[in-house]
Design an enzyme around this catalytic site. Structure first.
Site, PDB file in Angstrom:
ATOM      1  N   HIS A  66       8.172   7.912  31.942  1.00 47.42           N
ATOM      2  CA  HIS A  66       9.240   8.203  30.976  1.00 47.42           C
ATOM      3  C   HIS A  66       8.748   9.094  29.833  1.00 47.42           C
ATOM      4  O   HIS A  66       9.284  10.167  29.591  1.00 47.42           O
ATOM      5  CB  HIS A  66       9.816   6.906  30.422  1.00 47.42           C
ATOM      6  CG  HIS A  66      10.337   5.992  31.483  1.00 47.42           C
ATOM      7  ND1 HIS A  66      11.209   6.418  32.459  1.00 47.42           N
ATOM      8  CD2 HIS A  66      10.106   4.675  31.733  1.00 47.42           C
ATOM      9  CE1 HIS A  66      11.492   5.414  33.268  1.00 47.42           C
ATOM     10  NE2 HIS A  66      10.829   4.355  32.849  1.00 47.42           N
ATOM     11  N   CYS A 119      13.156  -0.888  35.659  1.00 49.89           N
ATOM     12  CA  CYS A 119      14.040  -1.968  35.222  1.00 49.89           C
ATOM     13  C   CYS A 119      15.125  -2.250  36.262  1.00 49.89           C
ATOM     14  O   CYS A 119      15.808  -3.278  36.188  1.00 49.89           O
ATOM     15  CB  CYS A 119      14.679  -1.626  33.883  1.00 49.89           C
ATOM     16  SG  CYS A 119      15.529  -0.031  33.867  1.00 49.89           S
ATOM     17  N   THR A 132      -2.276  10.905  17.513  1.00 46.31           N
ATOM     18  CA  THR A 132      -3.279   9.849  17.588  1.00 46.31           C
ATOM     19  C   THR A 132      -4.306  10.085  16.481  1.00 46.31           C
ATOM     20  O   THR A 132      -4.158  10.986  15.651  1.00 46.31           O
ATOM     21  CB  THR A 132      -3.990   9.860  18.950  1.00 46.31           C
ATOM     22  OG1 THR A 132      -4.766  11.073  19.054  1.00 46.31           O
ATOM     23  CG2 THR A 132      -2.991   9.792  20.101  1.00 46.31           C
TER      24      THR A 132
END
Length: 446
Positions: free
Chosen positions: A10, A42, A269
């Site tokens: 995703h 899902c 990050t």
């Protein structure tokens, strides 16, 4: 500008699409171990239980579609090492065995998550299965035709849905979890009790508060031993959660204790020119104001979009998450956003809460349906921190309303007086969410 994206489910998919949308002339290379991308895991339980129209529609993108956008797709390629100082990837083609190096200017780490596989004796049995990716989905779908019984281990959303799916297929089903209640991390006990009754009424055997100690494979079954009982079925399916897939490089970054890469509001990050998103990364959890690990597709998609917007310069900050979610079990909706009372207590956060049950529309209608609701708020600021609803009526969108209320720091007083519509087909003069907030105000004012 050369961008390399490592992992493409995703977050990786949306990163690639949005980087190319913002910068169509950039060189974007995508490396993915699997032969598919964008699988909506899902939907596995729904597919296994024959409630998906077409499994191909469980993919919303393809390598071909990203190639058309301009991405250089390297499917079934594994990144075996990352040299952050020299900005180089070591890559292995999993089909041919060929290895090569790829340099980059910007790196996006969207390696996702991996299922938690505890070191339990016998867990490597062929009768102990996982529920995570497309390969797992095909295996579960195929053997659902033949099995007569199944043990699902883990009563979070995925395990709860899978157990419900097997039960609707008429399989003898057992659901086990170390926590004392079904959906124990998602709902407070009053709502878990509703779910547990539905499971029992539909023939599902519950083993709540039980820790699995071993698996033993026989010629025709698997025996699952817990610290309290012994169960036997044709298969067992592990659904005990996920961990960030960052083991190879986590030591290079600032991380959460579980290895999730900590990112700022622009998806940076702790290393320059390295971004991360999705299940490999942390999220900013608005109800507590800190970084947490919440692996949800919704978080992955939004963070992936933000990577595309911020890859060149910081333009669009992350608004954070409330971890909003919903599930339907045996025709009943469970929807929640933000903190539960129990989760707040675990975190040591002082909250107040109220529960209310009210029919969703007037009693003079030919039919109406009760809605059980919980609301959690900060007793000092009176700001809403969480809420949940369950009903045989579809209350899922009310969780989205609560999500917005948490994100915008709406108080219980404000929510109780929001201008909700009234029409007898849909609700009462005092909407059930207003009624819940009103009950909170009444309790807070005592």
């Amino acid at each position: 500008m050369k961008v390399s994206i490592v992992g493409c489910t995703h977050a990786g998919t949306f990163s690639a699409m949005n980087i190319l949308k913002e910068h169509p002339d950039w060189e974007v290379s995508v490396f993915e171990r699997n032969d598919n991308l964008s699988f909506l895991s899902c939907g596995i339980a729904l597919w296994v239980s024959d409630r998906v129209s077409d499994p191909n529609k469980m993919f919303y993108a393809s390598p071909e579609a990203l190639t058309e956008l301009g991405a250089h797709m390297h499917m079934q390629h594994d990144v075996t090492n990352i040299d952050f100082d020299n900005k180089k990837l070591a890559v292995k083609n999993l089909v041919s065995g060929e290895t090569f190096e790829q340099d980059y200017d910007k790196l996006v780490i969207t390696t996702g998550s991996a299922p938690v596989i505890p070191p339990i004796p016998g867990i490597d049995s062929s009768r102990v299965m996982l529920c995570k990716n497309w390969t797992n989905a095909n295996e579960l779908k195929e053997n659902a035709k033949d099995i007569k019984s199944a043990i699902v281990i883990g009563a979070g959303y995925i395990g709860a849905e899978l157990a419900e799916g097997y039960a609707t297929l008429g399989k003898e089903t057992t659901l086990i979890d170390a926590l004392p209640h079904v959906l124990g991390k998602n709902l407070d006990p009053n709502m878990s009790a509703v779910a547990e009754k539905d499971y029992i009424d539909n023939g599902v055997k519950l083993g709540m508060g039980e820790k699995v100690q071993s698996f033993e494979e026989t010629d025709h079954s698997v025996i699952v031993k817990t610290d309290k009982n012994t169960y036997e079925a044709d298969i067992a399916v592990m659904c005990v959660g996920f961990r960030p897939n960052t083991k190879m490089f986590a030591d290079e970054f600032e991380t959460l204790p579980n290895g999730a890469l900590i990112v700022d509001k622009y998806m940076h990050t702790s290393k320059e020119d390295v971004f991360s998103a999705g299940d490999a990364a942390s999220v900013h959890y608005n109800p507590t104001g800190d970084n947490q690990y919440i692996p949800l597709a919704t978080n992955s998609v939004r963070q992936g979009i933000l990577v595309g917007k911020n890859i060149e310069k910081d333009t669009a900050p992350y608004m954070g998450t409330q971890a909003s979610s919903a599930v339907e079990l045996f025709g009943r909706t469970y929807a929640a956003s933000g903190l539960t009372k129990e989760h707040a207590e675990v975190l040591g956060k002082k909250v107040d809460s109220v529960s209310l049950e009210d029919n969703y529309r007037p009693e003079f209608m030919l039919t109406t349906t009760p809605v059980l609701m919980n609301l959690v708020w900060d007793p000092e600021t009176r700001e809403i921190l969480g809420g949940a609803l369950t009903s045989m009526y579809d209350v899922s969108q009310s969780a989205n309303l609560l999500s917005l209320a948490i994100q915008k720091k709406v108080t219980i007083d404000e929510l109780s007086m929001v201008d909700f519509l009234f029409q007898p087909n849909f609700d009462k003069p005092v909407n059930y969410v207003s009624a819940l907030a009103g009950a909170a105000v009444e309790k807070a004012d005592k």
